[in-house]
Design an enzyme around this catalytic site. Structure first.
Site, PDB file in Angstrom:
ATOM      1  N   CYS A 186     -14.157  -5.810   2.989  1.00 53.17           N
ATOM      2  CA  CYS A 186     -15.568  -5.761   2.563  1.00 53.17           C
ATOM      3  C   CYS A 186     -15.876  -6.755   1.450  1.00 53.17           C
ATOM      4  O   CYS A 186     -16.761  -6.508   0.628  1.00 53.17           O
ATOM      5  CB  CYS A 186     -15.936  -4.363   2.100  1.00 53.17           C
ATOM      6  SG  CYS A 186     -15.964  -3.170   3.428  1.00 53.17           S
ATOM      7  N   LYS A 229       0.800  -1.216   0.000  1.00 56.93           N
ATOM      8  CA  LYS A 229       0.000   0.000   0.000  1.00 56.93           C
ATOM      9  C   LYS A 229       0.845   1.285   0.000  1.00 56.93           C
ATOM     10  O   LYS A 229       0.373   2.339  -0.423  1.00 56.93           O
ATOM     11  CB  LYS A 229      -0.980  -0.013   1.179  1.00 56.93           C
ATOM     12  CG  LYS A 229      -2.098  -1.048   1.012  1.00 56.93           C
ATOM     13  CD  LYS A 229      -2.828  -0.822  -0.283  1.00 56.93           C
ATOM     14  CE  LYS A 229      -4.163  -1.537  -0.457  1.00 56.93           C
ATOM     15  NZ  LYS A 229      -4.373  -2.867  -0.003  1.00 56.93           N
ATOM     16  N   ASN A 284      -8.851  -9.206  11.465  1.00 54.82           N
ATOM     17  CA  ASN A 284      -7.947  -8.869  10.349  1.00 54.82           C
ATOM     18  C   ASN A 284      -6.872  -9.947  10.160  1.00 54.82           C
ATOM     19  O   ASN A 284      -5.817  -9.691   9.589  1.00 54.82           O
ATOM     20  CB  ASN A 284      -7.305  -7.500  10.594  1.00 54.82           C
ATOM     21  CG  ASN A 284      -6.653  -6.921   9.343  1.00 54.82           C
ATOM     22  OD1 ASN A 284      -7.064  -7.212   8.222  1.00 54.82           O
ATOM     23  ND2 ASN A 284      -5.618  -6.110   9.533  1.00 54.82           N
TER      24      ASN A 284
HETATM   25  C1  OXD Z   1      -5.012  -4.649   2.486  1.00 62.24           C
HETATM   26  C2  OXD Z   1      -5.708  -3.435   2.932  1.00 62.24           C
HETATM   27  O1  OXD Z   1      -5.167  -5.025   1.328  1.00 62.24           O
HETATM   28  O2  OXD Z   1      -5.708  -3.111   4.128  1.00 62.24           O
HETATM   29  O3  OXD Z   1      -4.312  -5.276   3.275  1.00 62.24           O
HETATM   30  O4  OXD Z   1      -6.285  -2.782   2.055  1.00 62.24           O
HETATM   31 MN    MN Z   2      -6.394  -3.730   0.170  1.00 62.35          MN
END
Ligand code: OXD
Ligand code: MN
Length: 652
Positions: free
Chosen positions: A293, A247, A407
């Protein structure tokens, strides 16, 4: 505006190495003969100087130059075990990694863009002036790798030779981070110079977990230097904070698309998947959804999987929008991954198929990973992200401790998936015709709707709202999530929106390649549609029907009902697709619940957006015109039909 190489490069300023000779001098002192030989294969002066400065800053005991060979991959895997960052599980090539219990997501409160005086950044991001950031990097990263091994990896984000691929360096003391990089990205040691020359730049990422204790977490930082396309991460391990090729570099790719591509590129937080249609054709779809999501699930619902997280697009000479995935693996959330919704991913997780790095899940006494929503019988006890765990466990505040962190992730190579498409290796990418936007919206928008034109489609993306998910530490409530890409959009959202309007209406896009832009929403609940309870109206597997309807729509094979928010599917078409593809009945009353326009909710959503974008800088006026027109037309409908407008009322 984005000015590259403005101000000074922080790592060079601190490290003080400014010439190739000085870099070689440092390599000679700090690397053993084998690794000097390896680094000498790289000739690009900027790359060499960046690496030398990273060594000068972090002061490691040894330096390992990763070449991508099988032997090197094995070395990194073993180092992750030796350093205690991963542990072997009984299933072959499966390991478990834990992040500290308070670092289970992106640390957005400690994440900053490094800027120069006067630079504008997104209202949703934090910024720090260059001098202050240099002070922090120097203080926190100076000597951070003392006594440790620095690992240096060379990668390409995207297939080599694709016009929008970007070479990237990952420099880290964490073998877990490099091990993850080796699964998620294409190693490019042999072609790195060539790729840097071809692109004219490279991204660089410098990370160290340092002492990695809970008490160091307040010192954790993620810095992204927009001018020098370099990231710094320290005192953290969660891959979203540390494997900044993901990211961190995505943010640079967004900047590159928005400011430097002449409106001919986009860099999106989107999956890429192929949907098979009649006559053996495949239609490619890219879709955005905020982290957590259902993006991976939607990608998997396609017949040909290319990627589940990132898409980089360009308008090619053939007049079509081409898309590549900068990654070649999945760092996927495992919560709710189960046999019913994700059979292909489940195969990798439950069978001896490929390497898997698990993170933050529960490991039972037999060494088997478990996670919430997997559809299997949970164990009575085990070890998870916060230590020992047993059924019924509560924390100090009396809150139940979940079996696995919401997560928790799995890191796997995409090529192991049964529906993997080799198109992911094609530098020409795939021709994308469908673009979708979705969020976690329990009470407003229908499961699928299509914009009447590209401008209205851009507005669908701009207006995503979503319940907060576990991917960000400390996030809660319902949030705006523009294009699901706002956390990764460094510049003002108005600039990003302008780039979107210009991209999708670009005169270079040929008529026969025109895309459709659509909204998707899987999260409508019974209670929002006159029933009771928070249970979802639909099922995971219904995604196949929504995607198939879009596939038929882009080829002009299904009609639609026009409404102020865009086109809705007709009942008969959906009923047919549900029967053929999802193998279930699709009752008319469910259709009415899912596709009736709840005018007050939609108007409230428009007002939320008008208000929020009204406070942003440089939002194109077109956005407000579209929203206000939709609002007025919805209110007219309400006057005529009442606050709940069934789709049949609008069908002609
Ligand atoms: C990921 C996010 O892909 O947080 O890990 O968007
Ligand atoms: Mn992501």
């Amino acid at each position: 505006m984005l000015e590259r190489k403005k101000g000074y490069d922080i790592v060079t300023e601190i490290g003080g190495v400014r010439t190739v000779d000085a870099a070689y001098d440092l390599f000679g002192k700090r690397l053993d003969a084998e690794h000097v030989r390896r680094i000498r294969k790289i000739e690009n002066p900027e790359v060499l100087i960046k690496i030398a400065n990273a060594i000068a800053l972090c002061d490691p005991k040894t330096v390992f130059v990763f070449t991508g060979s099988e032997k090197d991959r094995a070395f990194v895997r073993q180092l992750a075990l030796d350093q205690g960052e991963e542990k072997k599980l009984p299933m072959k090539n499966h390991t478990i990694h834990y992040d500290l219990k308070d670092e289970q997501g992106r640390i957005i409160d400690r994440t900053y863009y490094i800027i120069n005086e006067g630079d504008k950044v997104s209202s949703l991001g934090q910024k720090m002036l260059r001098d202050q950031a240099m002070k922090e990097v120097k203080e926190k990263m100076g000597g951070i790798m003392k006594g440790r091994t620095m690992l240096i990896g060379f990668y390409i984000r995207g297939p080599a030779g694709a016009p929008v691929s970007n070479p990237a360096l990952e420099i880290t003391s964490s073998a877990y981070v490099l091990h993850s990089a080796n699964i998620l990205y294409r190693s490019a040691y042999d072609v790195f110079d060539k790729e840097v020359e071809h692109c004219g730049h490279f991204f660089a990422n410098i990370h160290s977990e340092g002492t990695n204790r809970l008490e160091d977490l307040p010192n954790a930082r993620v810095f992204m230097d927009r001018s020098w396309w370099t990231t710094y991460a320290m005192f953290c391990t969660y891959a979203g904070n540390t494997l900044l090729m993901k990211k961190g570099n995505h943010r640079f790719a967004v900047d590159k698309a928005v400011y430097l591509s002449n409106n001919q590129n986009l860099s999106e937080h989107m999956f890429i998947t192929g949907i098979n249609g009649p006559g053996g054709r495949t239609t490619w779809c890219c879709g955005a959804a905020p982290s957590g999501c259902g993006k991976t699930t939607t990608a998997m619902a396609g017949d040909k999987f290319v990627g589940d997280d990132l898409a980089q697009m360009w308008i090619a000479e053939d007049g079509a929008i081409h898309a590549i995935n900068p990654e070649c693996g999945i760092f996927g959330i495992v919560e709710d991954v189960n046999r019913e919704g994700d059979p292909h991913l489940m195969d990798l997780l439950r069978k001896e198929k490929c390497e898997v790095i698990w993170s933050n899940v529960l490991i039972d006494e037999k060494g088997v990973p478990h996670w919430t929503g997997n559809g299997e019988t949970p164990p009575a006890k085990g070890r998870n992200f916060q230590g020992e765990w047993h059924q019924g466990m509560v924390d100090a505040k009396g809150k139940p401790v979940p079996m696995s962190h919401p997560n928790s992730r799995c890191t796997v190579s995409a090529s192991a998936l049964a529906n993997y498409s080799k198109e992911n290796e094609n530098p020409k990418g795939v021709v994308a015709r469908i673009f979708t936007y979705s969020g976690r919206d329990s009470d407003t928008m229908p499961p699928v709707w299509v914009a009447r034109n590209s401008d209205e489609g851009v507005v669908i993306g701009a207006c995503i709202v979503s319940a907060a998910t576990a991917t960000e530490v400390g996030a809660s409530g319902v949030k705006r999530a523009p294009w699901a890409n706002a956390p990764f959009t460094p510049g003002p959202l108005g600039d990003y929106m302008d780039a979107q309007f210009k991209f999708y209406s670009h005169p270079k896009i040929a008529k026969k390649h025109q895309p459709i832009l659509a909204g998707l929403n899987y999260f409508l609940t019974h209670e929002a549609r006159g029933g009771t309870g928070k249970k979802l109206l639909g099922e995971k597997k219904d995604v196949k029907a929504w995607l198939a309807w879009l596939e038929r729509r882009v080829h002009g094979e299904v009609g639609a009902i026009e409404t102020p928010i865009g086109f809705l599917p007709k009942y008969e078409d959906l009923k047919q697709l549900f029967g053929d593809l999802v193998k279930k009945d699709y009752p008319k009353d469910l259709y009415d619940k899912q596709f009736s326009l709840y005018v007050d909710n939609i108007v409230a959503r428009i007002d939320l957006q008008l208000d929020a974008y009204g406070k942003e800088q440089s939002v194109p006026p077109k956005f407000f015109d579209i929203m206000k027109k939709q609002r007025a037309d919805l209110l007219k409908l309400k006057e005529k039909f009442g606050a709940i407008v069934a789709p049949d009322k609008l069908a002609r």
